[in-house]
Enzyme design. Structure first.
Site, PDB file in Angstrom:
ATOM      1  CG  ASP A  13      -1.542   1.446   1.469  1.00 37.62           C
ATOM      2  OD1 ASP A  13      -2.223   1.736   0.683  1.00 37.62           O
ATOM      3  OD2 ASP A  13      -1.321   1.848   2.634  1.00 37.62           O
ATOM      4  CG  ASP A  27      -1.338   7.634  -0.168  1.00 33.27           C
ATOM      5  OD1 ASP A  27      -0.289   7.569  -0.532  1.00 33.27           O
ATOM      6  OD2 ASP A  27      -2.291   7.876  -0.800  1.00 33.27           O
TER       7      ASP A  27
HETATM    8 MG   LIG Z   1      -3.120   3.092   3.270  1.00 32.41          MG
END
Ligand SMILES: [Mg+2]
Ligand SMILES: [Zn+2]
Length: 179
Positions: A8, A10
């Site tokens: 992932d 962010d």
């Molecule tokens: Mg995230």
């Protein structure tokens, strides 16, 4: 077919400022360089999988996303880390697409385009959604890290089987599971 760790973006690799897209906000979180290095050295290939509904919502443009990615990949390359691909979902949550995490569409693309062996691959993310993504795509497992790093202490990782205080510890957990 090869093993991947899907990351992932962010809140996991970079600080999540909320619809993060400004190049000047690109800030690697503690443990990221160390963790990715360990995974790469152990033979895992690395790819980013990220929801970017800010594009579909009109908060920023695809070009902003691309510019941010260039900056991030450059920062990582400078640290000797190569990310092979970035898969993103640009759609709004109500679009009903099959690529918004935790829908497994992006990982199926990685399987088809990069030869990712999903059953031997992992996901690392800061949200329950990332853990669910791994489950739906049939991955070996997932490790959850706290959003924006443990230092911020905003959120304790969930009660799932695998959680770690930062990406370096998440990497160690994956490598330990392998033995
Ligand atoms: Mg995230
Ligand atoms: Zn989508």
């Amino acid at each position: 077919m090869s093993r991947f760790v899907f990351l992932d973006r962010d809140g996991t690799l970079v600080r999540d400022a909320g619809y993060t897209h400004r190049v000047e906000d690109c800030e690697l979180l503690p443990g990221v360089v160390d963790g990715l290095r360990r995974l790469a050295q152990a033979g895992y290939r690395l790819a980013i999988v990220t929801n970017q509904s800010g594009i579909g919502r009109g908060y920023f443009r695809s070009a902003d996303f691309e510019a941010f990615q260039r900056r991030l990949l450059q920062d990582l390359a400078r640290a000797g880390i190569s990310i092979e691909a970035t898969y993103h979902c640009p759609h709004r949550p109500d679009a009903g697409c099959d690529c918004r995490t935790p829908e497994p569409g992006l990982l199926f693309r990685a399987r088809d385009e990069l030869g990712a062996d999903l059953a031997r691959s992992w996901v690392i993310g800061d949200s329950e959604r990332d853990i669910e993504l791994a489950r739906r795509a049939g991955c070996a497992g997932a490790v959850r890290v706290p959003k924006n790093g443990a230092a911020e202490g905003a959120e304790t990782p969930g009660t799932g089987a695998h959680s770690a205080p930062d990406l370096a510890a998440a990497a160690a957990k994956i490598l330990e599971r392998e033995r």
